[in-house]
Scaffold this active site. Structure first.
Site, PDB file in Angstrom:
ATOM      1  N   ASN A   1     -31.486 -11.988   6.676  1.00 57.21           N
ATOM      2  CA  ASN A   1     -31.709 -13.432   6.733  1.00 57.21           C
ATOM      3  C   ASN A   1     -32.177 -14.033   5.415  1.00 57.21           C
ATOM      4  O   ASN A   1     -32.049 -15.233   5.200  1.00 57.21           O
ATOM      5  CB  ASN A   1     -32.756 -13.729   7.818  1.00 57.21           C
ATOM      6  CG  ASN A   1     -32.513 -15.050   8.506  1.00 57.21           C
ATOM      7  OD1 ASN A   1     -31.378 -15.477   8.684  1.00 57.21           O
ATOM      8  ND2 ASN A   1     -33.583 -15.721   8.897  1.00 57.21           N
TER       9      ASN A   1
ATOM     10  N   HIS B   1     -15.885   5.773  -3.610  1.00 50.16           N
ATOM     11  CA  HIS B   1     -15.508   5.309  -4.946  1.00 50.16           C
ATOM     12  C   HIS B   1     -16.766   4.789  -5.649  1.00 50.16           C
ATOM     13  O   HIS B   1     -17.483   3.959  -5.100  1.00 50.16           O
ATOM     14  CB  HIS B   1     -14.464   4.204  -4.845  1.00 50.16           C
ATOM     15  CG  HIS B   1     -13.159   4.673  -4.281  1.00 50.16           C
ATOM     16  ND1 HIS B   1     -11.986   4.659  -4.996  1.00 50.16           N
ATOM     17  CD2 HIS B   1     -12.843   5.190  -3.067  1.00 50.16           C
ATOM     18  CE1 HIS B   1     -11.005   5.132  -4.250  1.00 50.16           C
ATOM     19  NE2 HIS B   1     -11.503   5.458  -3.071  1.00 50.16           N
TER      20      HIS B   1
ATOM     21  N   LYS C   1       1.450   4.228  -4.734  1.00 52.24           N
ATOM     22  CA  LYS C   1       1.828   2.905  -5.226  1.00 52.24           C
ATOM     23  C   LYS C   1       3.331   2.710  -5.038  1.00 52.24           C
ATOM     24  O   LYS C   1       4.075   3.675  -5.171  1.00 52.24           O
ATOM     25  CB  LYS C   1       1.460   2.755  -6.705  1.00 52.24           C
ATOM     26  CG  LYS C   1      -0.001   3.018  -7.037  1.00 52.24           C
ATOM     27  CD  LYS C   1      -0.924   1.960  -6.468  1.00 52.24           C
ATOM     28  CE  LYS C   1      -2.382   2.233  -6.849  1.00 52.24           C
ATOM     29  NZ  LYS C   1      -3.308   1.246  -6.289  1.00 52.24           N
TER      30      LYS C   1
ATOM     31  N   ASP D   1      -4.132   3.458   0.220  1.00 48.70           N
ATOM     32  CA  ASP D   1      -5.020   2.472  -0.383  1.00 48.70           C
ATOM     33  C   ASP D   1      -5.732   1.693   0.716  1.00 48.70           C
ATOM     34  O   ASP D   1      -5.449   1.851   1.912  1.00 48.70           O
ATOM     35  CB  ASP D   1      -4.263   1.546  -1.329  1.00 48.70           C
ATOM     36  CG  ASP D   1      -5.068   1.251  -2.597  1.00 48.70           C
ATOM     37  OD1 ASP D   1      -6.310   1.353  -2.540  1.00 48.70           O
ATOM     38  OD2 ASP D   1      -4.468   0.936  -3.626  1.00 48.70           O
ATOM     39  N   GLU D   2      -6.650   0.819   0.295  1.00 42.79           N
ATOM     40  CA  GLU D   2      -7.561   0.206   1.259  1.00 42.79           C
ATOM     41  C   GLU D   2      -6.867  -0.676   2.281  1.00 42.79           C
ATOM     42  O   GLU D   2      -7.333  -0.790   3.425  1.00 42.79           O
ATOM     43  CB  GLU D   2      -8.644  -0.597   0.519  1.00 42.79           C
ATOM     44  CG  GLU D   2      -8.211  -1.937  -0.067  1.00 42.79           C
ATOM     45  CD  GLU D   2      -7.473  -1.831  -1.383  1.00 42.79           C
ATOM     46  OE1 GLU D   2      -7.057  -2.877  -1.906  1.00 42.79           O
ATOM     47  OE2 GLU D   2      -7.309  -0.699  -1.893  1.00 42.79           O
TER      48      GLU D   2
ATOM     49  N   LYS E   1      -3.825   9.602  -1.569  1.00 42.40           N
ATOM     50  CA  LYS E   1      -4.530   8.784  -0.592  1.00 42.40           C
ATOM     51  C   LYS E   1      -3.804   7.487  -0.293  1.00 42.40           C
ATOM     52  O   LYS E   1      -3.049   6.967  -1.119  1.00 42.40           O
ATOM     53  CB  LYS E   1      -5.956   8.470  -1.069  1.00 42.40           C
ATOM     54  CG  LYS E   1      -6.037   7.494  -2.228  1.00 42.40           C
ATOM     55  CD  LYS E   1      -7.488   7.149  -2.569  1.00 42.40           C
ATOM     56  CE  LYS E   1      -8.110   6.159  -1.624  1.00 42.40           C
ATOM     57  NZ  LYS E   1      -7.556   4.800  -1.749  1.00 42.40           N
TER      58      LYS E   1
ATOM     59  N   LYS F   1       1.115   0.010  -3.038  1.00 39.22           N
ATOM     60  CA  LYS F   1       0.318   0.303  -1.855  1.00 39.22           C
ATOM     61  C   LYS F   1       0.835  -0.388  -0.610  1.00 39.22           C
ATOM     62  O   LYS F   1       0.472  -0.011   0.504  1.00 39.22           O
ATOM     63  CB  LYS F   1      -1.147  -0.037  -2.099  1.00 39.22           C
ATOM     64  CG  LYS F   1      -1.438  -1.454  -2.574  1.00 39.22           C
ATOM     65  CD  LYS F   1      -2.915  -1.542  -2.939  1.00 39.22           C
ATOM     66  CE  LYS F   1      -3.278  -2.891  -3.519  1.00 39.22           C
ATOM     67  NZ  LYS F   1      -4.702  -2.941  -3.915  1.00 39.22           N
TER      68      LYS F   1
ATOM     69  N   HIS G   1     -13.443   4.196   1.129  1.00 38.94           N
ATOM     70  CA  HIS G   1     -13.037   3.275   0.056  1.00 38.94           C
ATOM     71  C   HIS G   1     -14.002   2.096   0.071  1.00 38.94           C
ATOM     72  O   HIS G   1     -14.253   1.516   1.126  1.00 38.94           O
ATOM     73  CB  HIS G   1     -11.598   2.807   0.288  1.00 38.94           C
ATOM     74  CG  HIS G   1     -11.011   2.070  -0.878  1.00 38.94           C
ATOM     75  ND1 HIS G   1     -11.494   0.847  -1.301  1.00 38.94           N
ATOM     76  CD2 HIS G   1      -9.991   2.383  -1.722  1.00 38.94           C
ATOM     77  CE1 HIS G   1     -10.787   0.441  -2.341  1.00 38.94           C
ATOM     78  NE2 HIS G   1      -9.875   1.353  -2.623  1.00 38.94           N
ATOM     79  N   ARG G   2     -14.532   1.728  -1.087  1.00 38.00           N
ATOM     80  CA  ARG G   2     -15.565   0.690  -1.131  1.00 38.00           C
ATOM     81  C   ARG G   2     -14.969  -0.722  -1.129  1.00 38.00           C
ATOM     82  O   ARG G   2     -15.489  -1.635  -1.777  1.00 38.00           O
ATOM     83  CB  ARG G   2     -16.476   0.878  -2.348  1.00 38.00           C
ATOM     84  CG  ARG G   2     -15.782   0.837  -3.692  1.00 38.00           C
ATOM     85  CD  ARG G   2     -16.800   0.963  -4.815  1.00 38.00           C
ATOM     86  NE  ARG G   2     -16.159   0.962  -6.127  1.00 38.00           N
ATOM     87  CZ  ARG G   2     -16.824   0.928  -7.278  1.00 38.00           C
ATOM     88  NH1 ARG G   2     -18.148   0.892  -7.276  1.00 38.00           N
ATOM     89  NH2 ARG G   2     -16.181   0.937  -8.431  1.00 38.00           N
TER      90      ARG G   2
END
Length: 492
Positions: A131, A334, A183, A211-212, A209, A185, A301-302
């Site tokens: 808050n 990451h 890629k 991708d996000e 991997k 992605k 993945h961030r």
């Protein structure tokens, strides 16, 4: 630093109506934090005319027991125990009078352990960041660091697998792991996506991997992607004799969908699944619990983190996310590259990596670490470096990031002029050459470019990679840097 001005319990307090937080008991400069206290360190920019101690007390109050006025129900509980206590407010170096920057303060606030539900990141964050960031008394607010007591850490499972066990499963020791993000992605069919995975793994990468933002779109249903990717993993493993993997992104709209996708990945023989930070803390902990139960590695993945970590005066430092995610139980996250395309000051990134990998993280102001942190035997998290890196930077990556890291060359693999498999070969040869030079005692940082050129004489894919990307770097000034050299300021 001012003294406590608390208005005692009684008539004066309960007839006061609205009184400053500083006088309600939320400012205690003589307070000595207990070993079991959770401590949060905020960067506070007070509104003009607001005393910094009052601003710190306001943050303490609104993140624990206070509201905007005195309430009679305070008398039904032990307010002295449950109030958060702001006990320091130090001027941030290079801010305030005599500088071009408005005054900012490092405010230290201690919270009693009983204020938090055991083992719950969601409950911890609901108080600490729930808050206060919209509070009018502060112009800007940033959570810089936290000290989590061992007593609270012991209520979390920590990473499901950890660095040591992951290396044992892969039989890969003494070097960083190699990966790539597929890629483009978005837009590939399932079959073509799987082909990219196979070529990269066959060429020498350990992982590929998702991708996000690749989940289940009209051009490729998640089930098709999983099937083609695991076919690629199995074929590449058979061809190379190495353990391979693909991070299958199970991020979805609901937990039911995420569990379904994770179960399907497991049924196909995958050793690892992936989720995005944007799924939320409860979902992350839920998937970490599932991963431990099902003997799976969990990659995080961030995605979304820079919406609150990028600005230096408001939001939350990524080192706090690193701490929370280690507690939550992810195996990978990451954490920056230093030399890549994404935000990352070398000293700050060193602090992130230490937070993820150390058994005990000592105070280190130059790395942005304001507290000693004992990790209570929680497993280590493997940092991931991705975004704008290529084979020509291998010596720098090892220098800055060490060997307990996953180096992910997405464009640096799939953008290779000779093809995907050649891109993977280039990265693997560059890594092996640099590790060999390091192990032989050579100054691999100083000699790095020559080491790569020598290796490229016998590896045409590496030569093509070096010729293509040369010394490409992304030299932009970082927005998040250390505020000072070590001083007594950060001592608790």
């Amino acid at each position: 630093m001012g003294k406590s001005e608390t208005i005692a319990e009684g008539k004066d307090r309960y007839q006061a109506g609205v009184i400053p937080y500083k006088k309600m008991g939320y400012w205690e400069p003589d307070y000595q934090p207990k070993d079991t206290d959770i401590i949060a360190m905020f960067r506070i920019t007070p509104q003009p005319g607001v005393d910094p101690e009052e601003a710190a007390a306001a943050v303490a109050g609104e993140s624990s027991t206070a509201t905007w006025t005195v309430v009679w129900t305070d008398r039904l509980t032990d307010c002295e125990l449950y109030r958060a206590k702001a006990y320091r407010a130090d001027l941030v170096p290079n801010t305030g009078e005599g500088t071009k920057n408005e005054a900012q303060y490092f405010a230290y606030i201690a919270y009693d352990l009983d204020l938090f539900e055991p083992g719950s990141i969601a409950n911890l964050t609901a108080s600490i960041i729930g808050n206060v960031f919209g509070f009018k008394a502060v112009k800007a607010l940033r959570l810089e660091d936290m000290r989590i007591p061992v007593a609270y850490l012991k209520t979390f499972q920590g990473p499901a697998t950890g660095v040591v066990v992951e290396r044992e499963r892969l039989d890969k020791f003494g070097r960083p792991l190699l990966g790539a993000t597929t890629k483009p992605k978005l837009g590939l069919s399932g079959r073509n996506y799987g082909r990219v995975v196979y070529e990269a793994l066959k060429g020498g990468l350990d992982f590929v991997k998702d991708d996000e933002n690749i989940n289940s779109q009209p051009f490729m249903h998640w089930r098709d992607r999983f099937l083609y990717c695991m076919e690629a993993v199995n074929k590449a493993s058979a061809a190379t004799g190495e353990v391979k993997g693909h991070y299958l992104n199970v991020t979805a709209a609901t937990m039911e969908d995420m569990y379904e996708r994770a179960e399907f990945a497991k049924s196909l023989g995958s050793v690892i699944i992936m989720i995005d930070l944007v799924v939320g803390y409860t979902a992350i902990q839920s998937m970490a619990k599932w991963a431990r139960k099902n003997d799976m590695i969990l990659h995080l993945h961030r995605a979304g983190n820079s919406t609150y970590s990028r600005q230096k005066n408001h939001g939350m430092n990524f080192r706090v996310i690193c701490k929370w995610m280690r507690m939550a139980g992810v195996d990978h996250i990451h954490a920056g590259t230093v030399v890549g395309k994404l935000e990352g000051d070398p000293l700050m990134i060193k602090g992130f990596y230490d937070t993820l990998l150390d058994s005990h993280t000592p105070t280190s102001l130059e790395h942005g670490l304001f507290f000693d942190q004992d990790w209570a035997s929680l497993n280590k998290v493997m940092p991931v470096a991705s975004g704008g890196i290529h084979a020509g930077q291998m010596h720098q990556l090892i220098q800055y990031l060490g060997e307990d890291v996953i180096l992910q060359f997405g464009g640096g693999t799939i953008g290779h002029p000779q093809g995907i498999q050649a891109g993977a070969v280039a990265n693997r040869v560059a890594l092996e050459a640099m590790i060999l030079a390091r192990n032989e005692g050579r100054d691999y940082v100083k000699e790095g470019p020559q080491i790569l050129q020598d290796a490229a004489k016998w590896c045409s894919p590496l030569k093509a990679a070096l010729d293509t990307w040369k010394d490409v770097t992304f030299n932009y000034e970082s927005t998040d840097t250390a505020d000072f050299v070590p001083t007594a300021t950060a001592s608790v």
